[in-house]
Write a protein that holds these residues in place. Sequence first.
Motif, PDB file in Angstrom:
ATOM      1  N   PHE A 492       0.837  -1.194   0.000  1.00  0.00           N
ATOM      2  CA  PHE A 492       0.000   0.000   0.000  1.00  0.00           C
ATOM      3  C   PHE A 492       0.875   1.248   0.000  1.00  0.00           C
ATOM      4  O   PHE A 492       1.913   1.297   0.658  1.00  0.00           O
ATOM      5  CB  PHE A 492      -0.910   0.041   1.243  1.00  0.00           C
ATOM      6  N   GLU A 493       0.427   2.262  -0.730  1.00  0.00           N
ATOM      7  CA  GLU A 493       1.047   3.581  -0.694  1.00  0.00           C
ATOM      8  C   GLU A 493      -0.070   4.610  -0.542  1.00  0.00           C
ATOM      9  O   GLU A 493      -1.120   4.497  -1.168  1.00  0.00           O
ATOM     10  CB  GLU A 493       1.813   3.885  -1.990  1.00  0.00           C
ATOM     11  N   VAL A 494       0.181   5.606   0.306  1.00  0.00           N
ATOM     12  CA  VAL A 494      -0.810   6.666   0.496  1.00  0.00           C
ATOM     13  C   VAL A 494      -0.860   7.536  -0.756  1.00  0.00           C
ATOM     14  O   VAL A 494       0.161   8.004  -1.241  1.00  0.00           O
ATOM     15  CB  VAL A 494      -0.459   7.529   1.725  1.00  0.00           C
ATOM     16  N   LYS A 495      -2.066   7.700  -1.285  1.00  0.00           N
ATOM     17  CA  LYS A 495      -2.277   8.547  -2.451  1.00  0.00           C
ATOM     18  C   LYS A 495      -3.542   9.384  -2.217  1.00  0.00           C
ATOM     19  O   LYS A 495      -4.652   8.855  -2.206  1.00  0.00           O
ATOM     20  CB  LYS A 495      -2.473   7.706  -3.724  1.00  0.00           C
ATOM     21  N   GLY A 496      -3.341  10.691  -2.022  1.00  0.00           N
ATOM     22  CA  GLY A 496      -4.499  11.558  -1.805  1.00  0.00           C
ATOM     23  C   GLY A 496      -5.268  11.124  -0.569  1.00  0.00           C
ATOM     24  O   GLY A 496      -4.707  11.007   0.522  1.00  0.00           O
ATOM     25  N   THR A 497      -6.549  10.867  -0.751  1.00  0.00           N
ATOM     26  CA  THR A 497      -7.375  10.415   0.367  1.00  0.00           C
ATOM     27  C   THR A 497      -7.484   8.898   0.413  1.00  0.00           C
ATOM     28  O   THR A 497      -8.191   8.354   1.260  1.00  0.00           O
ATOM     29  CB  THR A 497      -8.795  11.009   0.244  1.00  0.00           C
ATOM     30  N   GLY A 498      -6.806   8.188  -0.503  1.00  0.00           N
ATOM     31  CA  GLY A 498      -6.882   6.727  -0.545  1.00  0.00           C
ATOM     32  C   GLY A 498      -5.501   6.109  -0.608  1.00  0.00           C
ATOM     33  O   GLY A 498      -4.533   6.625  -0.036  1.00  0.00           O
ATOM     34  N   TYR A 499      -5.431   4.989  -1.304  1.00  0.00           N
ATOM     35  CA  TYR A 499      -4.184   4.246  -1.393  1.00  0.00           C
ATOM     36  C   TYR A 499      -3.945   3.835  -2.844  1.00  0.00           C
ATOM     37  O   TYR A 499      -4.878   3.635  -3.620  1.00  0.00           O
ATOM     38  CB  TYR A 499      -4.242   2.963  -0.547  1.00  0.00           C
ATOM     39  N   ALA A 500      -2.673   3.704  -3.160  1.00  0.00           N
ATOM     40  CA  ALA A 500      -2.276   3.059  -4.407  1.00  0.00           C
ATOM     41  C   ALA A 500      -1.673   1.715  -4.026  1.00  0.00           C
ATOM     42  O   ALA A 500      -1.014   1.583  -2.980  1.00  0.00           O
ATOM     43  CB  ALA A 500      -1.260   3.908  -5.162  1.00  0.00           C
ATOM     44  N   LEU A 501      -1.908   0.711  -4.835  1.00  0.00           N
ATOM     45  CA  LEU A 501      -1.357  -0.617  -4.590  1.00  0.00           C
ATOM     46  C   LEU A 501      -0.303  -0.913  -5.644  1.00  0.00           C
ATOM     47  O   LEU A 501      -0.494  -0.639  -6.830  1.00  0.00           O
ATOM     48  CB  LEU A 501      -2.471  -1.669  -4.654  1.00  0.00           C
ATOM     49  N   THR A 502       0.811  -1.455  -5.182  1.00  0.00           N
ATOM     50  CA  THR A 502       1.876  -1.828  -6.114  1.00  0.00           C
ATOM     51  C   THR A 502       2.161  -3.321  -5.980  1.00  0.00           C
ATOM     52  O   THR A 502       2.025  -3.912  -4.905  1.00  0.00           O
ATOM     53  CB  THR A 502       3.159  -1.031  -5.838  1.00  0.00           C
ATOM     54  N   ARG A 503       2.557  -3.898  -7.090  1.00  0.00           N
ATOM     55  CA  ARG A 503       2.984  -5.293  -7.114  1.00  0.00           C
ATOM     56  C   ARG A 503       4.310  -5.314  -7.879  1.00  0.00           C
ATOM     57  O   ARG A 503       4.347  -5.030  -9.060  1.00  0.00           O
ATOM     58  CB  ARG A 503       1.945  -6.182  -7.806  1.00  0.00           C
ATOM     59  N   GLY A 504       5.376  -5.629  -7.144  1.00  0.00           N
ATOM     60  CA  GLY A 504       6.692  -5.614  -7.764  1.00  0.00           C
ATOM     61  C   GLY A 504       7.091  -4.228  -8.226  1.00  0.00           C
ATOM     62  O   GLY A 504       7.775  -4.088  -9.244  1.00  0.00           O
ATOM     63  N   GLY A 505       6.661  -3.204  -7.507  1.00  0.00           N
ATOM     64  CA  GLY A 505       7.005  -1.839  -7.864  1.00  0.00           C
ATOM     65  C   GLY A 505       6.105  -1.225  -8.912  1.00  0.00           C
ATOM     66  O   GLY A 505       6.235  -0.038  -9.213  1.00  0.00           O
ATOM     67  N   GLN A 506       5.183  -1.988  -9.487  1.00  0.00           N
ATOM     68  CA  GLN A 506       4.288  -1.494 -10.516  1.00  0.00           C
ATOM     69  C   GLN A 506       2.889  -1.289  -9.925  1.00  0.00           C
ATOM     70  O   GLN A 506       2.425  -2.085  -9.114  1.00  0.00           O
ATOM     71  CB  GLN A 506       4.201  -2.482 -11.692  1.00  0.00           C
ATOM     72  N   TYR A 507       2.256  -0.195 -10.343  1.00  0.00           N
ATOM     73  CA  TYR A 507       0.913   0.066  -9.844  1.00  0.00           C
ATOM     74  C   TYR A 507      -0.065  -1.006 -10.322  1.00  0.00           C
ATOM     75  O   TYR A 507      -0.001  -1.460 -11.458  1.00  0.00           O
ATOM     76  CB  TYR A 507       0.418   1.438 -10.317  1.00  0.00           C
ATOM     77  N   VAL A 508      -0.944  -1.397  -9.416  1.00  0.00           N
ATOM     78  CA  VAL A 508      -1.924  -2.439  -9.703  1.00  0.00           C
ATOM     79  C   VAL A 508      -3.206  -1.783 -10.204  1.00  0.00           C
ATOM     80  O   VAL A 508      -3.856  -1.028  -9.475  1.00  0.00           O
ATOM     81  CB  VAL A 508      -2.219  -3.281  -8.441  1.00  0.00           C
ATOM     82  N   ALA A 509      -3.523  -2.074 -11.458  1.00  0.00           N
ATOM     83  CA  ALA A 509      -4.748  -1.513 -12.032  1.00  0.00           C
ATOM     84  C   ALA A 509      -5.938  -2.433 -11.812  1.00  0.00           C
ATOM     85  O   ALA A 509      -7.084  -1.981 -11.793  1.00  0.00           O
ATOM     86  CB  ALA A 509      -4.554  -1.242 -13.524  1.00  0.00           C
TER      87      ALA A 509
END
Length: 767
Positions: A492-509
């Motif tokens: 998990f990474e904090v992004k704005g009011t939510g989170y971004a998820l990464t898998r192996g350094g790449q954002y999970v769409a």
Amino acid sequence: MKLTRIAKLRLRVFRDFAWPTELHPFARFNVIYGWNGSGKTTLSWLLSLVEKKATLPEAEGEARLEFDGTTKVAGSAFASAHLPQVRVFNRDFINATLSQTSGIAPIYFLGEDSIEKQARVEQLKQELATIISKLKASEAGKTKAESTLDDFCKGRAKVIKELLTSANSQTYNNYDKRNFKRAVEAMDSQRAAGAVLSDDQKAQLHSQKNAQPKPLVGKVVAPSIELDALTSKVDTLVGRSVVAQTLDELTSNAKLAVWVQEGLHLHSGEHATDTCRFCQQPLQAARRAALEAHFNDAFAGFQKDLSELLSKLNKAKQSVASLSLPDDSRFYEALEHEVSTARAKVLSAKEETEAALDALIARVEAKRDQPFAPITTQEQATANPSSMTDSVAAFNEIVERHNRISQDFTASVNSACEKLEASYVAEAYAEFVRLTDAVKAAATELNVLTAKQAEIKAQIAELERAILDHRRGADELTAELRAYLGRDELRFEVKGTGYALTRGGQYVAHLSDGERTAIAFLYFLKSLQDRAFDLKNGIVVIDDPVSSLDDNALFSAFGYMKDRTKDAGQLFILTHSFSFFRLVKNWFHHLPGQRKKKIEDRPGRFFLLRTRRHTDGSRTSELGHLDPLLEEYESEYQYLFKRVHDEAQRNDVVELEHHYGLPNVARRLLEAFLAFKFPEIRGEGVLYKRLERVDFDGAKKTRILRLLDTYSHADAIPDPEHDLSLLAETQPVLREVLELMEAVDRDHYLGLIKMVAPSSVEEQGEP
């Protein structure tokens, strides 16, 4: 307060369920095992109504729950009854708890409250975009309205400037829209109506404005004629009688009388003589005496009075005749018309006065010439005594105005210009009001939209602050997800009011169903620690929390769940995964007191959801005891074998609908058996391919495949072309499935028989 039974349930796949009398009640720890479509989702949804204090609508169905063995609450009373706290994890919870935005790096939001707030934020942002669009249009409309008003003011100011610019005044040389706006804004409808001038009035004022300064004009002095007094004197004198010894010859001849009277005067006094100066003959005393008697003192006095009156009348006439008026050209053009009119009145009064004086003079002269003649009525010229004075006074009033203009010429020009300006402004008043109202309306609309924009921005800011307040640390979520899945893959990474998820350094769409379930379940387990929920006295319901997880993650997830729910007042776990069921089963088997003889005394209890299918394609679910094989053995495979074996050996007559679920059971059994025997065969049509590898009767294999392919789909209703007589062959085909298994692996088959039907092996004399 604990849930002990589902006393009655008529909802979805539960057509008319009543708690079986032989079925033990719910305990503190409960696991309900059932395949997909058996009713697990219905049960979890029913208990979510208890969580939400929401009424079960009559149109949906009917339910009655029993709490603490005595208290029964109908579904229609969920909203008002005193019920325990419940927390439910199911597919609805996942959908309500986890959402994401679209994009290359989507933002994920956790928690129903946060998702609702974020959804509201997105809705508000759409509204804000609409407001901004309207603002642009409104600003353009306001700008256009202001421009139209500005152009109107400029145009009117230009016209006024061109009309009122004068060499006699500098006031309007720099007249512009600001001057026009000040003038028109100072008006109201009533003042505007009063300021409008006629064309003649404007023409006169323009003449006054454009005139050149002229010299002063002297006032006209009216002759001092007391016409009434003179008339009265004439009337009196002419009406007098003279007492004398008249001589007829002189009385009848006025000229002769005058001539004789003058001669007598020349022969008397200082001219006294006794000789006639005309004929040089002696004047006879008698003749002199007769003439003097004719022309006595009274007559002489009368003559004198007539002469004096006649002199006055002539002087008065000369005075009137001497009256002169200044030329019209000496006056300002704006006054010329008035001067002409006033002149005509003065001249008319002059003529009338002169005519009246002439008439008086004629009367006096007639009396003088014939003093002894009787009075005769004569036509007299009449004149208004005050007409001369009044007409001259009126003319002099114009002279005074002319002189005032000359004395204060600039002020006069400015006054004319001001009146003209007021008229031109008044003519534009209505249009100015209309255009001003349009600007005000546009400004009001813009202010409303601006206020709405500020309000929406404030709401968005407030909601985003609330989301941030509930947001947990990204590192904490990452650690929990690692503990749950047993691998450090998603972060998990904090992004704005939510989170971004990464898998192996790449954002999970895109998240898999298993990952979505895992993240939502983590949030659910964390929510059990909220102060608002009393875990030790509450009810926790968990429906299939390990969907699509592999075996390694499954064990980690189970351990995490067990740790977070072990202190629950009451726990319900619903699952179709036998692997997960087996983990829960082992947990329950090691609970303190689980080995007690009476099931009612055990803390952990097991239930099975069964589904019966009917000839019309519908299903009916029932809750009952867990089959001993499922509880005692470590594989669902053994349970499936027992079901197929029992049905294949059944001798009683059953209805056709009883067979609807059996093809599915047989297919799962056969797939598991062949997958173990031929693990290398994969891909589409795997059952057919694996059956082809089996050395078994071809006709029987065809019948087996036909039945399993046609009737083994849990939610399918048979197509019209399917022959129901094929379903009637279910029992013979089940026997052929067992024959196939025995033919392929006899030792394995006999081992299963020993487990599910040991008496059958002994009868066959097998070791």
